[in-house]
Design an enzyme around this catalytic site. Sequence first.
Site, PDB file in Angstrom:
ATOM      1  N   GLU A 275       0.895  -1.150   0.000  1.00  0.00           N
ATOM      2  CA  GLU A 275       0.000   0.000   0.000  1.00  0.00           C
ATOM      3  C   GLU A 275       0.934   1.200   0.000  1.00  0.00           C
ATOM      4  OE1 GLU A 275      -1.668   2.526   3.082  1.00  0.00           O
ATOM      5  OE2 GLU A 275      -2.730   0.645   3.460  1.00  0.00           O
TER       6      GLU A 275
ATOM      7  N   CYS B  27      -3.085   7.035   5.615  1.00  0.00           N
ATOM      8  CA  CYS B  27      -3.124   6.702   4.189  1.00  0.00           C
ATOM      9  C   CYS B  27      -4.475   7.055   3.593  1.00  0.00           C
ATOM     10  CB  CYS B  27      -2.817   5.219   3.979  1.00  0.00           C
ATOM     11  SG  CYS B  27      -3.672   4.174   5.156  1.00  0.00           S
TER      12      CYS B  27
END
Lengths: 504, 504
Positions: B245, B282
């Site tokens: 990610e 994130c």
Amino acid sequence: MSDVVSIDPRTGQAVEVVARETTTEEVDRLCSAAQAAAGGLEALGRDGRAALLRALADALEDRREDVVAVADRETALGPVRLNGELTRTSYQLRLFAEVLDEGSYVEAAVDHAGDTPMGPRPDLRRMLVPIGPVAVFGASNFPLAFSVPGGDTASALAAGCPVVVKAHGSHPATSQVVFDILAAAAEKAGAPAGTLGVVHGVQAGADLVAHPAIRAVGFTGSVTGGRALLQIIEQRPDPVPFFGELSSLNPVVVTPQAAAERGATIGTELVGSFTLGGGQFCTKPGLVFVPTGADGDGVVEAMAAAVREAGAPVLLNEGIATAYGRTAGRLADADGVEVLASGAQPTGAGFQAAPLLLTTAAADLPHEVTEECFGPLAVVARYDGTADLFGALAEMPSSLTATVLRGQGETELPLAVSAKLRPRAGRMIYDAYPTGVAVSWAQHHGGPWPSTNSQHTSVGTTAIRRFLRPVTWQGAPADLLPPELTDDYRGIPRRVDGVLELPR
Amino acid sequence: MSDVVSIDPRTGQAVEVVARETTTEEVDRLCSAAQAAAGGLEALGRDGRAALLRALADALEDRREDVVAVADRETALGPVRLNGELTRTSYQLRLFAEVLDEGSYVEAAVDHAGDTPMGPRPDLRRMLVPIGPVAVFGASNFPLAFSVPGGDTASALAAGCPVVVKAHGSHPATSQVVFDILAAAAEKAGAPAGTLGVVHGVQAGADLVAHPAIRAVGFTGSVTGGRALLQIIEQRPDPVPFFGELSSLNPVVVTPQAAAERGATIGTELVGSFTLGGGQFCTKPGLVFVPTGADGDGVVEAMAAAVREAGAPVLLNEGIATAYGRTAGRLADADGVEVLASGAQPTGAGFQAAPLLLTTAAADLPHEVTEECFGPLAVVARYDGTADLFGALAEMPSSLTATVLRGQGETELPLAVSAKLRPRAGRMIYDAYPTGVAVSWAQHHGGPWPSTNSQHTSVGTTAIRRFLRPVTWQGAPADLLPPELTDDYRGIPRRVDGVLELPR
């Protein structure tokens, strides 16, 4: 650009010019059309795509004779095999229609809003959606079942992904004929323009993989070819998933008890398996462990006898025939390897190859025999006890399959062998042969590298998972949800608040 | 090798030496131990691993105060957030125990032998098995929930995979304390030695990813870091799956109706979301589309007011603070970008950063504002009608999330916006904010590149799928099958001859 020429492998002669190599601009146009088709193909819904797949299967069946004739002329695989392959191809199109009808594959999950030990949870609903346009590389050895209309195409279309196929240079005429049949049937069935495309030529394949519209790649071919495509993918601004099946050794272990009980039968059947289709199967058993001693000798003698009776098959193309000769020579010349038997020698016409059976000692396994040799060759490795055998199994690369031929009711040694082989295989086979890969719900055709289908399969219903990705909707009003995720939908299995519910 | 030093981000001063960087030889030893543990961990079975996960959760809870204290000292995230994160971490360990209890995740399928249109089919049985030892890279911004005991570790252990964690250099002391707690609890719960390992240092991370025993990698970090690891993986003789990610912009669209109905509330809440945790999520909303005109002005004025009130958070480490200053400067200086408001300025001590709100025009969106800026910064892009908006949305990179803030009952524009954003997002959010990622069955945290979790998630129960691979057993006697695939087993949902059956 160069002409794309169809060659008759039985003569080695060029027969016709099928097309010209697809230019970079044409690839771009096809990929853009695929991108434009994606929304419409998804909007057909599961019912619409199931109807599309059935229409494609019907269209293929309607043109069976034409398709088999051109494929046989171009591949020399023979009408029996090719008729079977067409049956397999239409069967898998229809099986994916069943997958769509059943609907589990979207993995629908609904978590209603509520309290958790972590605090309040919003309403969350997850399902799999199409990943986007898919590039499919046709395989040399399956002009129908792993090419234009094969398992990759069927599963991608089922998922809702437009497909652009790179036709294999070994059978461009078959690819083009089948593409024309499918494209016409797709249009008639209401699929959006751009749902299917085909390209010819090596550069076109590279352009395809690099194209921004392409969201995943399905490939069957060599490690070298697969690595080259992986490099192109890694250089994309947005690397995409690559599902490659790149080679496979497919080791077979014959236990001492099996050798004692039915050594001759096993030997004959093994040769049938490794010479089937000219040995040009990704599941060809390439290395067979046979015990030393009289019972093992029985296996090996039966193998040698069968190989001596075997004709020289016509291989698919000049490249494969040349590579076969080179690899077979390297294996035969490796330290500790001896030639046990060879079959009929080529008569000079076309891309023929002589079947070959080699032998070596498991205790000192030459590195060369752990590589795939594509074509009608197998190596027998004789083992003297389990220490020998287990030592050699520890050297095995990963394969699509691993096979154990057991004695009646035998479990102890098969269990120990399975423990060594399962980490290196996608399919564990008992008392049968690895060639022949049934298309079904429980099939798996993949494995750790050199398969990059390590977590997914290219054969069987779960092949659809490669071309899907999850999306979660949080707090979405019913109007904005896919039907499968609305509260009252009951047409498919769903997980609701963690509990799996069957449709009602 | 160098010392591994724990730094206090509130002062910028080194506080303690935690360890020495792990040598290549030590990495090899840990990976080999993980490999040796794999069989035993799988053999614990679903019940044994569920008990293990619950024991790890209990052990973490038992040491809550110690863990939160060291994590707060090392990350400056504050005890409220860190207590919440510890709760999340133990919750997800226990949730994966439930996943094991329930058992669907193995995707058990049994196809009995029988006739098909393709001819006779052998007995085929498929389920997912552990992929092998997993390397987990701890994230800077979640010292517990995405680090040593986080979602990657929990899902890998649940799957049956030993884990070697690369501790993040931002919180080595927390990583080591938590590792010691978990390792002791795992041993006590009967896990094989080598089930868990930890390494420190950049070179150790590279060694880990290159090690032959490692079969998959879970990573949360930068695109640059992720690309570097991908290169190491591509150079392996056997490339393995990489679940990364790597960054996320997380666009938000405020519709004109939403702006009209509750513009001021939205503005305040948006600032709360993008400054939460110092903007170091994130899922931080980095780019907000707001309509031009008075209603949109109301949103923007509320945002500016809230930013002016915002304090200067302490960022996690010097590298993040420096990168924030550099990226914020580049964005503020980009053509067409203006500074709307800034929050409190750093007082000089430690790694503080000033919150910043920028604005630009959607019609002429500068490339710079489509990049993630990690930290307390957001950009407002004003749009004048849907053509403006849709043009800008077409420029969006893929993100973990995309958010639509709608008016009461509004569906038409939200549907059109969703159609543009869903191909670029893993989670579609309505009338809420992207920060905050519930751990649940229907969660998805991933998306197309720059997530390489494109087909899988790193949050939620389906995260386990990353660390599993299918195996099919063909013609296997019951003695050689996993219990879940034997005929009489009824403990989990299974697909039998294509039909999904619930346990009974």
